[in-house]
Design an enzyme around this catalytic site. Structure first.
Site, PDB file in Angstrom:
ATOM      1  N   ARG A 129      -9.184   1.452   8.970  1.00 31.03           N
ATOM      2  CA  ARG A 129      -8.700   0.114   9.235  1.00 31.03           C
ATOM      3  C   ARG A 129      -9.693  -0.720  10.034  1.00 31.03           C
ATOM      4  O   ARG A 129      -9.441  -1.874  10.332  1.00 31.03           O
ATOM      5  CB  ARG A 129      -7.435   0.260  10.068  1.00 31.03           C
ATOM      6  CG  ARG A 129      -6.287  -0.536   9.548  1.00 31.03           C
ATOM      7  CD  ARG A 129      -5.145  -0.250  10.481  1.00 31.03           C
ATOM      8  NE  ARG A 129      -4.021  -1.024  10.167  1.00 31.03           N
ATOM      9  CZ  ARG A 129      -2.963  -0.571   9.496  1.00 31.03           C
ATOM     10  NH1 ARG A 129      -2.937   0.652   9.044  1.00 31.03           N
ATOM     11  NH2 ARG A 129      -1.946  -1.357   9.305  1.00 31.03           N
ATOM     12  N   ARG A 169      11.917  -6.120   4.214  1.00 28.43           N
ATOM     13  CA  ARG A 169      11.669  -4.679   4.135  1.00 28.43           C
ATOM     14  C   ARG A 169      12.664  -3.928   5.016  1.00 28.43           C
ATOM     15  O   ARG A 169      12.983  -4.344   6.123  1.00 28.43           O
ATOM     16  CB  ARG A 169      10.256  -4.344   4.597  1.00 28.43           C
ATOM     17  CG  ARG A 169      10.075  -2.840   4.698  1.00 28.43           C
ATOM     18  CD  ARG A 169       8.662  -2.383   4.749  1.00 28.43           C
ATOM     19  NE  ARG A 169       7.938  -2.885   5.889  1.00 28.43           N
ATOM     20  CZ  ARG A 169       6.664  -2.618   6.106  1.00 28.43           C
ATOM     21  NH1 ARG A 169       5.994  -1.883   5.246  1.00 28.43           N
ATOM     22  NH2 ARG A 169       6.054  -3.104   7.144  1.00 28.43           N
ATOM     23  N   ARG A 219      -0.126  -9.187  13.275  1.00 28.55           N
ATOM     24  CA  ARG A 219      -0.717  -8.118  12.459  1.00 28.55           C
ATOM     25  C   ARG A 219      -1.616  -8.694  11.369  1.00 28.55           C
ATOM     26  O   ARG A 219      -2.650  -8.115  11.039  1.00 28.55           O
ATOM     27  CB  ARG A 219       0.393  -7.262  11.827  1.00 28.55           C
ATOM     28  CG  ARG A 219       1.072  -6.354  12.839  1.00 28.55           C
ATOM     29  CD  ARG A 219       2.383  -5.808  12.318  1.00 28.55           C
ATOM     30  NE  ARG A 219       2.235  -4.942  11.170  1.00 28.55           N
ATOM     31  CZ  ARG A 219       3.227  -4.620  10.347  1.00 28.55           C
ATOM     32  NH1 ARG A 219       4.439  -5.108  10.553  1.00 28.55           N
ATOM     33  NH2 ARG A 219       3.010  -3.819   9.346  1.00 28.55           N
ATOM     34  N   LYS A 234       0.839  -1.212   0.000  1.00 27.40           N
ATOM     35  CA  LYS A 234       0.000   0.000   0.000  1.00 27.40           C
ATOM     36  C   LYS A 234       0.869   1.256   0.000  1.00 27.40           C
ATOM     37  O   LYS A 234       0.639   2.186  -0.767  1.00 27.40           O
ATOM     38  CB  LYS A 234      -0.906   0.048   1.250  1.00 27.40           C
ATOM     39  CG  LYS A 234      -1.801  -1.143   1.423  1.00 27.40           C
ATOM     40  CD  LYS A 234      -2.650  -1.030   2.685  1.00 27.40           C
ATOM     41  CE  LYS A 234      -1.854  -1.016   3.984  1.00 27.40           C
ATOM     42  NZ  LYS A 234      -1.144  -2.277   4.279  1.00 27.40           N
ATOM     43  N   ARG A 294      11.888  -2.520  10.738  1.00 27.55           N
ATOM     44  CA  ARG A 294      10.907  -1.942  11.668  1.00 27.55           C
ATOM     45  C   ARG A 294      10.653  -2.907  12.825  1.00 27.55           C
ATOM     46  O   ARG A 294      10.610  -4.117  12.624  1.00 27.55           O
ATOM     47  CB  ARG A 294       9.585  -1.705  10.918  1.00 27.55           C
ATOM     48  CG  ARG A 294       9.330  -0.263  10.581  1.00 27.55           C
ATOM     49  CD  ARG A 294       8.214  -0.067   9.596  1.00 27.55           C
ATOM     50  NE  ARG A 294       6.933  -0.636   9.979  1.00 27.55           N
ATOM     51  CZ  ARG A 294       5.824  -0.502   9.241  1.00 27.55           C
ATOM     52  NH1 ARG A 294       5.871   0.172   8.110  1.00 27.55           N
ATOM     53  NH2 ARG A 294       4.696  -1.033   9.621  1.00 27.55           N
TER      54      ARG A 294
HETATM   55  P1  AP5 Z   1       4.963  -1.617   1.722  1.00 28.15           P
HETATM   56  O1  AP5 Z   1       4.596  -0.756   0.571  1.00 28.15           O
HETATM   57  O2  AP5 Z   1       5.816  -1.053   2.788  1.00 28.15           O
HETATM   58  O3  AP5 Z   1       3.631  -2.306   2.318  1.00 28.15           O
HETATM   59  P2  AP5 Z   1       2.437  -1.701   3.150  1.00 28.15           P
HETATM   60  O4  AP5 Z   1       1.211  -2.372   2.644  1.00 28.15           O
HETATM   61  O5  AP5 Z   1       2.462  -0.217   3.141  1.00 28.15           O
HETATM   62  O6  AP5 Z   1       2.836  -2.293   4.562  1.00 28.15           O
HETATM   63  P3  AP5 Z   1       2.821  -1.677   6.023  1.00 28.15           P
HETATM   64  O7  AP5 Z   1       3.453  -2.717   6.899  1.00 28.15           O
HETATM   65  O8  AP5 Z   1       3.426  -0.312   6.065  1.00 28.15           O
HETATM   66  O9  AP5 Z   1       1.344  -1.612   6.270  1.00 28.15           O
HETATM   67  P4  AP5 Z   1       0.679  -1.735   7.588  1.00 28.15           P
HETATM   68  O10 AP5 Z   1      -0.674  -1.488   7.105  1.00 28.15           O
HETATM   69  O11 AP5 Z   1       0.826  -2.935   8.416  1.00 28.15           O
HETATM   70  O12 AP5 Z   1       1.496  -0.669   8.452  1.00 28.15           O
HETATM   71  P5  AP5 Z   1       1.193   0.827   8.820  1.00 28.15           P
HETATM   72  O13 AP5 Z   1       2.451   1.555   8.745  1.00 28.15           O
HETATM   73  O14 AP5 Z   1      -0.009   1.322   8.084  1.00 28.15           O
HETATM   74  O15 AP5 Z   1       5.645  -2.947   1.127  1.00 28.15           O
HETATM   75  C1  AP5 Z   1       6.117  -3.965   1.978  1.00 28.15           C
HETATM   76  C2  AP5 Z   1       7.469  -4.488   1.433  1.00 28.15           C
HETATM   77  O16 AP5 Z   1       7.244  -5.167   0.207  1.00 28.15           O
HETATM   78  C3  AP5 Z   1       8.475  -3.371   1.135  1.00 28.15           C
HETATM   79  O17 AP5 Z   1       9.761  -3.838   1.455  1.00 28.15           O
HETATM   80  C4  AP5 Z   1       8.331  -3.146  -0.388  1.00 28.15           C
HETATM   81  O18 AP5 Z   1       9.537  -2.685  -0.959  1.00 28.15           O
HETATM   82  C5  AP5 Z   1       7.968  -4.543  -0.870  1.00 28.15           C
HETATM   83  N1  AP5 Z   1       7.051  -4.525  -2.004  1.00 28.15           N
HETATM   84  C6  AP5 Z   1       6.007  -3.664  -2.226  1.00 28.15           C
HETATM   85  N2  AP5 Z   1       5.371  -3.986  -3.376  1.00 28.15           N
HETATM   86  C7  AP5 Z   1       6.002  -5.089  -3.867  1.00 28.15           C
HETATM   87  C8  AP5 Z   1       5.809  -5.908  -5.026  1.00 28.15           C
HETATM   88  N3  AP5 Z   1       4.814  -5.677  -5.914  1.00 28.15           N
HETATM   89  N4  AP5 Z   1       6.645  -6.979  -5.199  1.00 28.15           N
HETATM   90  C9  AP5 Z   1       7.646  -7.233  -4.305  1.00 28.15           C
HETATM   91  N5  AP5 Z   1       7.886  -6.490  -3.205  1.00 28.15           N
HETATM   92  C10 AP5 Z   1       7.065  -5.434  -2.987  1.00 28.15           C
HETATM   93  O19 AP5 Z   1       0.737   0.654  10.361  1.00 28.15           O
HETATM   94  C11 AP5 Z   1       1.629   0.227  11.352  1.00 28.15           C
HETATM   95  C12 AP5 Z   1       0.870   0.115  12.655  1.00 28.15           C
HETATM   96  O20 AP5 Z   1       0.331   1.414  13.026  1.00 28.15           O
HETATM   97  C13 AP5 Z   1      -0.355  -0.809  12.662  1.00 28.15           C
HETATM   98  O21 AP5 Z   1       0.012  -2.157  12.900  1.00 28.15           O
HETATM   99  C14 AP5 Z   1      -1.187  -0.193  13.798  1.00 28.15           C
HETATM  100  O22 AP5 Z   1      -0.693  -0.579  15.061  1.00 28.15           O
HETATM  101  C15 AP5 Z   1      -0.946   1.296  13.637  1.00 28.15           C
HETATM  102  N6  AP5 Z   1      -1.953   1.946  12.778  1.00 28.15           N
HETATM  103  C16 AP5 Z   1      -1.742   2.555  11.581  1.00 28.15           C
HETATM  104  N7  AP5 Z   1      -2.886   3.025  11.083  1.00 28.15           N
HETATM  105  C17 AP5 Z   1      -3.862   2.699  11.969  1.00 28.15           C
HETATM  106  C18 AP5 Z   1      -5.272   2.894  11.990  1.00 28.15           C
HETATM  107  N8  AP5 Z   1      -5.906   3.530  10.989  1.00 28.15           N
HETATM  108  N9  AP5 Z   1      -5.956   2.416  13.054  1.00 28.15           N
HETATM  109  C19 AP5 Z   1      -5.341   1.786  14.066  1.00 28.15           C
HETATM  110  N10 AP5 Z   1      -4.007   1.563  14.099  1.00 28.15           N
HETATM  111  C20 AP5 Z   1      -3.275   2.011  13.058  1.00 28.15           C
END
Ligand code: AP5
Length: 214
Positions: free
Chosen positions: A88, A127, A171, A13, A160
């Site tokens: 979410r 990552r 997660r 994402k 991370r």
């Molecule tokens: P990446 O693009 O980083 O993936 P992502 O979907 O953004 O993953 P996140 O882990 O950041 O999402 P998340 O939703 O768990 O975390 P967030 O920061 O929102 O890609 C992942 C890897 O794959 C990278 O290394 C990339 O290079 C690689 N890649 C990408 N595309 C690829 C492809 N096509 N092929 C191969 N490799 C690829 O949230 C973190 C925490 O914050 C949550 O767990 C929660 O505790 C809290 N939080 C955040 N938002 C909320 C909310 N709205 N409500 C409650 N808690 C929240």
């Protein structure tokens, strides 16, 4: 254009949201990035969020909703925005729908980046995130030019805290229980679009641009 990026943790994402923000010249709003910045700066919000994030749990809705809705008041949101990691939960989605309805607006597209759990575990261990600007890379699929050094700002890369395998599993469970129901929610609203997130990131990007239009 207002876009929501949906998908499991690690589905890509953030990667896609950054590319889309550059193409359409609209801000990328990542709640994960907002919380990580607060943790880095030692704010009270960051302290609270860290307790949940390190366990792989969601931060409570009441700490998230107003934060995002306030962010829309920023002038850079006039042409729209890309929401990454919000909403979410169903209560967050309903709060967003209501807040936008009040000002006569709505989300245009909810893009679900579909990646099976097996691929996710593999991706997360590779990552790396920049300690300076938060840019993300992958040691195999999206490596930096110089090992462990951010291409954008030259700072060091780290794994991370919540990307350790046991936390990733938690997660994923939380995702299936609390976030996946949003797929049905946005299908009912007629704005859900699915893309295959297992292919090369540029191919995923082209598929999303086909949906959104040039
Ligand atoms: P990446 O693009 O980083 O993936 P992502 O979907 O953004 O993953 P996140 O882990 O950041 O999402 P998340 O939703 O768990 O975390 P967030 O920061 O929102 O890609 C992942 C890897 O794959 C990278 O290394 C990339 O290079 C690689 N890649 C990408 N595309 C690829 C492809 N096509 N092929 C191969 N490799 C690829 O949230 C973190 C925490 O914050 C949550 O767990 C929660 O505790 C809290 N939080 C955040 N938002 C909320 C909310 N709205 N409500 C409650 N808690 C929240």
């Amino acid at each position: 254009m207002k876009i929501i990026m949906l998908g499991a943790p690690g589905a890509g994402k953030g990667t896609q949201a950054k590319m889309l923000a550059a193409k359409y010249d609209i801000p990328h709003i990542s709640t994960g990035d907002i919380f990580r910045a607060n943790i880095k700066n030692g704010t009270p919000l960051g302290e609270k969020a860290k307790e949940y994030m390190d366990k792989g749990l969601l931060v409570p809705d009441e700490l998230v909703v107003d934060l995002v809705i306030d962010r829309f008041k920023n002038p850079d949101c006039e042409k729209g925005y890309i929401l990454d990691g919000f909403p979410r939960t169903i209560p967050q989605a309903k709060a967003l729908t209501e807040a936008l309805e009040k000002i006569g607006e709505k989300v245009d597209f909810a893009i679900n980046v579909e990646v099976p759990d097996e691929n996710i575990i593999r991706r997360m261990s590779g990552r790396r995130a920049c300690v300076g600007c938060g840019a993300t890379y992958h040691i195999k699929y999206n490596p930096t030019k110089v090992e462990n050094i951010c291409d954008a700002c030259g700072k060091e890369l780290i794994l991370r805290d919540d990307d350790k395998p046991e936390t990733v599993e938690k997660r994923l469970n939380v995702y299936h229980e609390q976030t996946q129901p949003l797929i049905a929610y946005y299908t009912e609203q007629g704005i859900l679009k699915e893309v295959d997130g297992t292919v090369d990131m540029n191919v995923v990007f082209d598929a999303i641009v086909d949906i959104l239009g040039e």
